[in-house]
Design an enzyme around this catalytic site. Structure first.
Site, mmCIF file in Angstrom:
data_model
loop_
_atom_site.group_PDB
_atom_site.id
_atom_site.type_symbol
_atom_site.label_atom_id
_atom_site.label_comp_id
_atom_site.label_asym_id
_atom_site.label_seq_id
_atom_site.Cartn_x
_atom_site.Cartn_y
_atom_site.Cartn_z
ATOM 1 N N GLU A 128 0.820 -1.218 0.000
ATOM 2 C CA GLU A 128 0.000 0.000 0.000
ATOM 3 C C GLU A 128 0.855 1.269 0.000
ATOM 4 O O GLU A 128 0.324 2.375 -0.078
ATOM 5 C CB GLU A 128 -0.929 0.007 1.217
ATOM 6 C CG GLU A 128 -1.939 -1.142 1.229
ATOM 7 C CD GLU A 128 -2.822 -1.167 -0.007
ATOM 8 O OE1 GLU A 128 -3.443 -0.132 -0.306
ATOM 9 O OE2 GLU A 128 -2.875 -2.227 -0.673
ATOM 10 N N ARG A 180 16.287 10.616 -21.719
ATOM 11 C CA ARG A 180 16.353 10.958 -23.150
ATOM 12 C C ARG A 180 16.442 12.464 -23.379
ATOM 13 O O ARG A 180 16.764 12.906 -24.478
ATOM 14 C CB ARG A 180 15.189 10.325 -23.931
ATOM 15 C CG ARG A 180 13.850 10.886 -23.620
ATOM 16 C CD ARG A 180 12.731 10.104 -24.297
ATOM 17 N NE ARG A 180 12.558 10.427 -25.721
ATOM 18 C CZ ARG A 180 12.002 11.551 -26.179
ATOM 19 N NH1 ARG A 180 11.585 12.474 -25.338
ATOM 20 N NH2 ARG A 180 11.871 11.767 -27.478
ATOM 21 N N ASP A 219 8.412 16.606 -30.006
ATOM 22 C CA ASP A 219 7.668 15.573 -29.278
ATOM 23 C C ASP A 219 6.306 16.116 -28.875
ATOM 24 O O ASP A 219 6.168 17.285 -28.580
ATOM 25 C CB ASP A 219 8.355 15.235 -27.933
ATOM 26 C CG ASP A 219 9.590 14.366 -28.084
ATOM 27 O OD1 ASP A 219 9.794 13.817 -29.170
ATOM 28 O OD2 ASP A 219 10.323 14.257 -27.095
#
Ligand code: 6GU
Length: 230
Positions: free
Chosen positions: A113, A155, A170
């Protein structure tokens, strides 16, 4: 050099980071990824990392002591501590960009949890701590979220992508195409199964191509992410 340390009870879960683009970035000395087993910081015979929650409720909670011992070893004044959790703030391209400029990021992977909340509370008094979620669904633990975040962050580190322009447009890239999804993309052959590449892309008219791409990006955003379209 951006250093990642990942603390987890399942070190093998992080193996994919040795592959492909991340593996090459490590080899090139642009990033480092060090994975540490939380159980190395337990002191009992059974290497216990969890216990039942105060106040009741389902499942188990990760005990604070092993986390404290592990994080004391890894955290310095320059460290950002990321705690992956579905109740965290959203992981976004903007956060990835911010984190790609840091020196040292430690990920504390919770299972069950989650981790006793005093761990975050304690380290917040010492260093920058972010509880971060990668989306509105629940995973079994933080490890897969760390794979996602390390790849998204790494990246963006200069030199990791061969061509620095590769991430300029992107989807979500901060800058030119902010909050637009990338539109459709094509390569050879010019006709495949009766489907033609849109003629504008072979026209050589770069202004027209740019305008078309922007139009397509807006269409796709309206279609797939009406929440982003204004
Ligand atoms: Cl970061 N952890 C877990 N366990 N589940 C998630 C998550 C993180 N982000 C979305 N779901």
């Amino acid at each position: 050099m951006l250093k990642f340390d990942v603390i987890t009870v399942f070190p093998d879960y992080l193996k994919p980071l040795e592959l492909s683009l991340m593996g090459k970035a490590i080899e090139d000395g642009l990033i480092s990824v060090n994975v540490k087993d939380l159980r190395d910081y337990t002191t009992d015979k059974h290497q216990t990392v969890d216990d039942s929650p105060y106040g009741g409720g389902p499942g188990m909670v990760m005990k604070p002591e092993p986390w404290g011992d592990a994080l004391d070893e890894f955290a310095t004044a320059e460290t950002i501590l990321i705690i992956p959790t579905p109740s965290g703030k959203p992981f976004t391209q903007a956060l990835a960009t911010e984190l790609s400029k840091e020196k040292h990021i430690v990920f504390a992977c919770g299972r069950y949890e989650g981790i006793d909340s005093r761990v975050a509370e304690h380290y917040k008094t010492k260093i920058r701590v972010e509880e971060v979620s990668i989306g509105d669904y629940v995973l079994a633990g933080g490890e897969v979220a760390v794979l996602v975040m390390v790849e998204a962050i790494a990246r963006l580190v200069p030199g990791v992508l061969g061509n620095q322009e590769s991430f300029a447009d992107d989807s979500f890239a901060v800058g030119a195409m902010e909050n637009l999804l990338e539109g459709p993309i094509y390569t050879r052959p010019p006709v495949w199964r009766d489907l033609e590449v849109p003629q504008v892309l072979t026209s050589g008219d770069h202004a027209k191509i740019s305008a078309w791409k922007h139009e397509q990006a807006k269409l796709r955003t309206a279609q797939n992410r009406p929440d982003l379209a204004e």
